[in-house]
Design a protein around this motif. Structure first.
Motif, PDB file in Angstrom:
ATOM      1  N   LEU A  62       0.858  -1.180   0.000  1.00 61.36           N
ATOM      2  CA  LEU A  62       0.000   0.000   0.000  1.00 61.36           C
ATOM      3  C   LEU A  62       0.896   1.232   0.000  1.00 61.36           C
ATOM      4  O   LEU A  62       1.863   1.306   0.759  1.00 61.36           O
ATOM      5  CB  LEU A  62      -0.918   0.005   1.222  1.00 61.36           C
ATOM      6  CG  LEU A  62      -1.938   1.150   1.316  1.00 61.36           C
ATOM      7  CD1 LEU A  62      -3.241   0.661   1.953  1.00 61.36           C
ATOM      8  CD2 LEU A  62      -1.393   2.336   2.100  1.00 61.36           C
ATOM      9  N   PHE A  64       1.200   5.729  -1.568  1.00 61.20           N
ATOM     10  CA  PHE A  64       0.522   7.006  -1.747  1.00 61.20           C
ATOM     11  C   PHE A  64       1.091   7.759  -2.937  1.00 61.20           C
ATOM     12  O   PHE A  64       2.252   7.597  -3.298  1.00 61.20           O
ATOM     13  CB  PHE A  64       0.725   7.888  -0.498  1.00 61.20           C
ATOM     14  CG  PHE A  64       0.521   7.182   0.803  1.00 61.20           C
ATOM     15  CD1 PHE A  64      -0.694   7.261   1.449  1.00 61.20           C
ATOM     16  CD2 PHE A  64       1.538   6.447   1.386  1.00 61.20           C
ATOM     17  CE1 PHE A  64      -0.895   6.612   2.658  1.00 61.20           C
ATOM     18  CE2 PHE A  64       1.346   5.797   2.590  1.00 61.20           C
ATOM     19  CZ  PHE A  64       0.129   5.872   3.228  1.00 61.20           C
ATOM     20  N   LEU A  89      -3.242   4.952  -2.598  1.00 63.66           N
ATOM     21  CA  LEU A  89      -4.101   5.993  -2.041  1.00 63.66           C
ATOM     22  C   LEU A  89      -3.738   7.296  -2.747  1.00 63.66           C
ATOM     23  O   LEU A  89      -2.604   7.773  -2.641  1.00 63.66           O
ATOM     24  CB  LEU A  89      -3.904   6.110  -0.529  1.00 63.66           C
ATOM     25  CG  LEU A  89      -4.095   4.805   0.266  1.00 63.66           C
ATOM     26  CD1 LEU A  89      -4.030   5.079   1.756  1.00 63.66           C
ATOM     27  CD2 LEU A  89      -5.410   4.134  -0.103  1.00 63.66           C
ATOM     28  N   ARG A  91      -4.144  11.312  -3.822  1.00 68.44           N
ATOM     29  CA  ARG A  91      -4.525  12.629  -3.304  1.00 68.44           C
ATOM     30  C   ARG A  91      -5.538  13.287  -4.237  1.00 68.44           C
ATOM     31  O   ARG A  91      -5.278  13.508  -5.408  1.00 68.44           O
ATOM     32  CB  ARG A  91      -3.277  13.512  -3.194  1.00 68.44           C
ATOM     33  CG  ARG A  91      -3.532  14.895  -2.630  1.00 68.44           C
ATOM     34  CD  ARG A  91      -2.249  15.689  -2.478  1.00 68.44           C
ATOM     35  NE  ARG A  91      -1.557  15.847  -3.747  1.00 68.44           N
ATOM     36  CZ  ARG A  91      -0.393  15.272  -4.036  1.00 68.44           C
ATOM     37  NH1 ARG A  91       0.210  14.483  -3.157  1.00 68.44           N
ATOM     38  NH2 ARG A  91       0.188  15.487  -5.209  1.00 68.44           N
ATOM     39  N   GLU A  93      -9.996  13.518  -3.848  1.00 69.24           N
ATOM     40  CA  GLU A  93     -11.193  12.686  -3.988  1.00 69.24           C
ATOM     41  C   GLU A  93     -11.996  13.060  -5.236  1.00 69.24           C
ATOM     42  O   GLU A  93     -12.771  12.258  -5.753  1.00 69.24           O
ATOM     43  CB  GLU A  93     -12.076  12.797  -2.731  1.00 69.24           C
ATOM     44  CG  GLU A  93     -13.003  14.005  -2.667  1.00 69.24           C
ATOM     45  CD  GLU A  93     -12.270  15.330  -2.365  1.00 69.24           C
ATOM     46  OE1 GLU A  93     -12.963  16.352  -2.239  1.00 69.24           O
ATOM     47  OE2 GLU A  93     -11.033  15.325  -2.244  1.00 69.24           O
ATOM     48  N   GLU A 115      -7.614   4.169  -4.424  1.00 68.78           N
ATOM     49  CA  GLU A 115      -8.601   4.756  -3.526  1.00 68.78           C
ATOM     50  C   GLU A 115      -8.282   6.240  -3.423  1.00 68.78           C
ATOM     51  O   GLU A 115      -7.138   6.624  -3.151  1.00 68.78           O
ATOM     52  CB  GLU A 115      -8.564   4.104  -2.146  1.00 68.78           C
ATOM     53  CG  GLU A 115      -9.576   4.710  -1.189  1.00 68.78           C
ATOM     54  CD  GLU A 115      -9.714   3.907   0.099  1.00 68.78           C
ATOM     55  OE1 GLU A 115     -10.221   4.474   1.082  1.00 68.78           O
ATOM     56  OE2 GLU A 115      -9.309   2.730   0.110  1.00 68.78           O
ATOM     57  N   LEU A 117      -8.559   9.964  -1.844  1.00 67.54           N
ATOM     58  CA  LEU A 117      -8.747  10.581  -0.535  1.00 67.54           C
ATOM     59  C   LEU A 117      -8.864  12.093  -0.670  1.00 67.54           C
ATOM     60  O   LEU A 117      -8.293  12.698  -1.589  1.00 67.54           O
ATOM     61  CB  LEU A 117      -7.562  10.274   0.381  1.00 67.54           C
ATOM     62  CG  LEU A 117      -7.178   8.811   0.599  1.00 67.54           C
ATOM     63  CD1 LEU A 117      -6.019   8.730   1.580  1.00 67.54           C
ATOM     64  CD2 LEU A 117      -8.359   8.000   1.105  1.00 67.54           C
ATOM     65  N   GLU A 121      -7.530  13.880   4.418  1.00 70.81           N
ATOM     66  CA  GLU A 121      -7.311  12.447   4.656  1.00 70.81           C
ATOM     67  C   GLU A 121      -5.931  12.017   4.173  1.00 70.81           C
ATOM     68  O   GLU A 121      -5.255  11.226   4.828  1.00 70.81           O
ATOM     69  CB  GLU A 121      -8.379  11.622   3.944  1.00 70.81           C
ATOM     70  CG  GLU A 121      -9.763  11.739   4.533  1.00 70.81           C
ATOM     71  CD  GLU A 121     -10.809  11.063   3.669  1.00 70.81           C
ATOM     72  OE1 GLU A 121     -11.856  10.683   4.217  1.00 70.81           O
ATOM     73  OE2 GLU A 121     -10.587  10.917   2.447  1.00 70.81           O
ATOM     74  N   TYR A 122      -5.536  12.562   3.034  1.00 73.79           N
ATOM     75  CA  TYR A 122      -4.242  12.181   2.466  1.00 73.79           C
ATOM     76  C   TYR A 122      -3.103  12.636   3.368  1.00 73.79           C
ATOM     77  O   TYR A 122      -2.165  11.877   3.639  1.00 73.79           O
ATOM     78  CB  TYR A 122      -4.097  12.788   1.077  1.00 73.79           C
ATOM     79  CG  TYR A 122      -2.864  12.318   0.327  1.00 73.79           C
ATOM     80  CD1 TYR A 122      -2.887  11.153  -0.419  1.00 73.79           C
ATOM     81  CD2 TYR A 122      -1.673  13.039   0.394  1.00 73.79           C
ATOM     82  CE1 TYR A 122      -1.769  10.713  -1.114  1.00 73.79           C
ATOM     83  CE2 TYR A 122      -0.545  12.606  -0.285  1.00 73.79           C
ATOM     84  CZ  TYR A 122      -0.599  11.452  -1.034  1.00 73.79           C
ATOM     85  OH  TYR A 122       0.528  11.021  -1.694  1.00 73.79           O
ATOM     86  N   ALA A 125      -3.017  10.416   6.319  1.00 74.45           N
ATOM     87  CA  ALA A 125      -2.576   9.063   5.974  1.00 74.45           C
ATOM     88  C   ALA A 125      -1.076   9.009   5.775  1.00 74.45           C
ATOM     89  O   ALA A 125      -0.402   8.109   6.282  1.00 74.45           O
ATOM     90  CB  ALA A 125      -3.299   8.577   4.718  1.00 74.45           C
ATOM     91  N   PRO A 149      -8.470   3.765   5.636  1.00 71.16           N
ATOM     92  CA  PRO A 149      -8.228   3.174   4.314  1.00 71.16           C
ATOM     93  C   PRO A 149      -7.223   2.034   4.339  1.00 71.16           C
ATOM     94  O   PRO A 149      -7.362   1.056   3.606  1.00 71.16           O
ATOM     95  CB  PRO A 149      -7.697   4.360   3.498  1.00 71.16           C
ATOM     96  CG  PRO A 149      -8.243   5.558   4.182  1.00 71.16           C
ATOM     97  CD  PRO A 149      -8.261   5.202   5.640  1.00 71.16           C
ATOM     98  N   HIS A 150      -6.206   2.131   5.219  1.00 70.33           N
ATOM     99  CA  HIS A 150      -5.226   1.057   5.333  1.00 70.33           C
ATOM    100  C   HIS A 150      -5.918  -0.216   5.820  1.00 70.33           C
ATOM    101  O   HIS A 150      -5.731  -1.299   5.269  1.00 70.33           O
ATOM    102  CB  HIS A 150      -4.128   1.409   6.334  1.00 70.33           C
ATOM    103  CG  HIS A 150      -3.401   2.680   6.033  1.00 70.33           C
ATOM    104  ND1 HIS A 150      -2.147   2.931   6.531  1.00 70.33           N
ATOM    105  CD2 HIS A 150      -3.723   3.760   5.308  1.00 70.33           C
ATOM    106  CE1 HIS A 150      -1.755   4.121   6.123  1.00 70.33           C
ATOM    107  NE2 HIS A 150      -2.702   4.642   5.392  1.00 70.33           N
TER     108      HIS A 150
END
Length: 314
Positions: A62, A64, A89, A91, A93, A115, A117, A121-122, A125, A149-150
């Protein structure tokens, strides 16, 4: 299976008029040719992390990145080749319901699940992402927090944004190890986004040689120096004093390519026949050109610029 890398990567003499007038030699370390699907510093940084993931029995990675993240594409390609799942994940949404750009399409084609975010949230995270943390390690986290999310994806090895962690630093330290002739007149140079490649280069240098990083993001003074120092402590338990970061050539900020930089890159490509990635590599070479013209390097200096990645296909 992951295709083998081209190691050591080629070293190309590239001095032109500006450097010659300054008495400075320029050569390029062509890490952009290192691997067909995981090029440049991404392969250097991911290699040790992938080995650790396999050794520890992980089946999922996982990580980013932004909408055009080279790191996301590299993780997707490497994980897919090794039979590992990958989750990215992303950056922003607002991107979730839009047509995928070429970069996100490439990540999904390689098997990465995305996903999207919010920026809050980013930030949360990425702030929680630590070297080697398991996604289910924080059992007390609310589903709505950054760890949510993780946890949604179950146990996995979390790689930080840009892939810069202690293992990545040891991978990047192989760059100067491939330069057997380094000495007191040498400066090995690279662009700086998260600091991992610069940290590795500095750690791998022989006595007398130095490292220079060129920041590609605006407002990174102090922060990036702190990141490099943190990575050195994490990887080697000590600090190194043989490096510095130039903050004057970010081109207006991360991902920005002003017109003068685009013109510089086009002229460089015509003169030397080497395609330049704009957001990192072109900024590095433009900075070295400006610094040489300003007399920032003593005569007799030899600069080795690490070409960390490929130009965008679109």
């Amino acid at each position: 299976m992951l295709e083998p890398a081209l190691l050591p990567t080629p070293l190309v003499d590239c001095t032109d008029e500006t450097f010659a007038r300054a008495g400075v030699e320029l050569r390029l370390k062509r890490d952009d040719l290192l691997h067909p699907s995981v090029p440049g510093n991404k392969w250097r940084k991911l290699g040790p992390n992938l080995s650790a993931a396999v050794a520890q029995g992980h089946t999922r990675l996982l990580t980013f990145g932004g909408a055009y993240s080279t790191h996301l594409r590299a993780v997707a390609a490497a994980a897919g080749a090794l039979g590992l799942e990958s989750v990215g994940l992303v950056r922003g949404e607002e991107l979730a319901d839009r047509p995928r750009n070429w970069s996100l399409r490439a990540a999904e084609r390689a098997g990465m699940r995305l996903e999207f975010l919010t920026r809050t949230e980013y930030r949360e995270a990425t702030g929680r992402a630590e070297d080697g943390i398991d996604a289910d390690a924080d059992a007390d986290a609310d589903a709505g927090t950054a760890v949510g999310p993780h946890r949604r994806w179950g146990p996995c090895l979390v790689l930080p944004e840009g892939g810069s962690n202690a293992l990545a630093v040891t991978g990047a330290a192989a760059i100067p190890a491939e330069l057997s002739d380094l000495g007191g007149h040498d400066v090995v140079c690279c662009p700086v986004g998260t600091g991992g490649t610069l940290a590795g280069i500095a750690a791998g240098l022989p006595p007398g040689a130095r490292a220079l990083g060129v920041a590609v993001l605006r407002g990174g003074e102090g922060y990036l120096e702190g990141e490099v120092t943190r990575l050195h402590r994490a990887a080697y338990g000590r600090e190194f004093g043989n490096w510095r970061i130039d903050h004057a050539h970010h081109g207006g900020g991360y991902g920005k390519v002003p017109a003068e930089l685009a013109v510089f890159a086009e002229r460089f490509e015509r003169r030397h026949g080497i395609p330049l990635e704009r957001r990192y590599v072109a900024k590095l070479l433009a900075a070295l050109t400006d610094l040489a013209a300003a007399g920032a390097f003593p005569r007799g200096t030899r600069l080795t610029a690490v070409v960390t990645g490929l130009p965008d296909p679109e």
